[in-house]
Design an enzyme around this catalytic site. Structure first.
Site, short mmCIF file in Angstrom:
data_model
loop_
_atom_site.label_atom_id
_atom_site.label_comp_id
_atom_site.label_asym_id
_atom_site.label_seq_id
_atom_site.Cartn_x
_atom_site.Cartn_y
_atom_site.Cartn_z
CE1 TYR A 18 -80.71 17.37 -46.87
CE2 TYR A 18 -80.63 15.18 -45.96
CZ TYR A 18 -81.01 16.49 -45.87
OH TYR A 18 -81.68 16.94 -44.76
CE LYS A 30 -94.27 24.79 -48.91
NZ LYS A 30 -95.24 25.15 -47.89
CG ASP A 55 -96.46 23.92 -44.99
OD1 ASP A 55 -96.71 22.93 -45.70
OD2 ASP A 55 -96.91 25.05 -45.25
CG ASP A 76 -82.64 14.74 -42.12
OD1 ASP A 76 -82.64 14.09 -41.07
OD2 ASP A 76 -81.67 15.42 -42.49
CG ASP A 85 -84.57 13.68 -36.23
OD1 ASP A 85 -84.45 12.46 -36.44
OD2 ASP A 85 -83.59 14.44 -36.04
#
Ligand code: NAD
Length: 352
Positions: free
Chosen positions: A140, A186, A218, A242, A246
């Site tokens: 980001y 990852k 994943d 992020d 959620d």
């Protein structure tokens, strides 16, 4: 003495923050400590008063206090402002100015609300874990970034100190919980993830009493939905965090139940994860629990009094067990209580 800056903000912000303030006042009476609460405008409320979403005075007050309590910002009235004047820009600015590099989101399923989860009760019963998301680095913020007619690009970069400081907080939290930390990355595809993994494992030498394992992002998304009880503490980067926080939040039920903490070296800010809910603002309908639970996080992480955090959590649990439900968590046909009735019931349990 605890000095708290409260920035209620917009929409339901003032209603839910009033609930949290009532809880703070009851705690102060119970335990005999002094709490000074200084209220400052923020977001649209500040824009209407001063022509800016975040004034120097509000920011300065946030820098001088022990903890910041935030309601929510934004709403249709301010949506058409230029980007730099939007409430989101003010939120990013306050987090950056306070150096809040770690975002903590608990995913806790209350027994009384098992049916509110989108997952089967048996799968979510007993779920209680904490996600540490890195908040000020990663893709980001990485340079270079941009797009032209033919391509778009961003850069995911992490420096050693950025990984170390959040991993340290996560190890410390795991040590106080069930002693299990899972670092999510990852590393099978991304070099930056392999670096992240290396740094976390090096730091593990200081926390040998904590069990550390790694999980690909994943797989983590799948495991949170398949068997959320396996997690205790999760640490991960900005982008993965992020998304995962959620997912983790939503398996627990309503937005109105979810607290958060954003922590830096010298400052901390506590807020519900929901927004200003303009559709129910000013109607005394909002669920104050997310904001009240954010106060519990404040006692745990800023004031280091976990017993009081527990007290607040137990008062919330007892109130839910008594059958109190705001509209967002009431079953179809079930009578809903107002924001103030929910708050009063929680305060009564604290006083008992
Ligand atoms: P929202 O979280 O405000 O609302 C989504 C839905 O959840 C609405 O139906 C709302 O009524 C309900 N809801 C949210 N909190 C609730 C509570 N405590 N009790 C009961 N119901 C609740 O998200 P949105 O509608 O996408 O955004 C509304 C405004 O809030 C926008 O201006 C957005 O930019 C802003 N926002 C602010 C923050 C923040 O301040 N951190 C976060 C998200 C959105």
């Amino acid at each position: 003495m605890y000095k708290i800056v409260s920035i209620p903000g917009d929409g339901i912000g003032p209603e839910v923050v009033a609930g949290a303030v009532a809880v703070l006042q009851q705690l102060s009476r119970n335990h005999g400590f002094e709490i000074v609460i200084e209220e400052h405008p923020f977001g649209g409320a500040s824009y209407d008063l001063h022509g800016e979403m975040l004034t120097k005075a509000t920011l300065e007050a946030c820098k001088q206090c022990d903890a910041v309590l935030l309601g929510a910002v934004g709403g249709p009235k301010w949506e058409s402002l230029p980007h730099e004047h939007k409430p989101e820009a003010a939120l990013l600015k306050i987090r950056k100015e306070l150096g809040l590099f770690a975002n903590l989101r608990p995913a806790k399923v209350y027994d009384a609300l098992l049916d509110a989860s989108s997952l089967k009760a048996d799968v979510v019963r007993g779920t209680d874990f904490l996600v540490f998301r890195e908040l000020t680095g990663g893709i980001y913020f990485g340079q270079p970034r941009g797009f032209d007619e033919n391509k778009g690009w961003n850069t995911m970069v992490y420096e050693r100190y950025e990984v170390e400081r959040i991993a340290r907080l996560a190890f410390e939290a795991a040590r106080k919980r069930k002693g299990k930390l899972i670092s999510i990355d990852k590393a099978n595809v991304l070099e930056v993830s392999q670096f992240w993994r290396n740094v976390v494992h090096e730091l593990h030498k200081e926390f040998q009493d904590v069990e550390l394992s790694d999980m690909y992002v994943d797989n983590a998304a799948m495991q949170i939905v398949r068997n959320p009880k396996q997690f205790d503490v999760i640490v991960t980067g900005n982008l993965f965090g992020d998304i995962l926080s959620d997912i983790a939040g939503m398996i627990t039920g309503s937005l109105g139940m979810l607290p958060s903490a954003s922590i830096g070296t010298n400052h901390a800010l506590y807020e519900p994860i929901h927004g200003s809910a303009p559709d129910i603002a000013g109607q005394n309908k909002a669920n104050p629990i997310a904001t009240i639970a954010s106060v519990a996080m404040m006692f745990e992480h800023s004031f280091c009094v976990p017993e009081i955090a527990k007290e607040i959590e137990q008062a919330i649990e007892a109130t839910l067990a008594d059958g109190f439900r705001t509209a967002d968590i009431a079953a179809p046909g079930e009578k809903a209580v107002s924001t103030s009735e929910m708050t009063e019931a929680i305060v009564r349990h604290l006083g008992a």
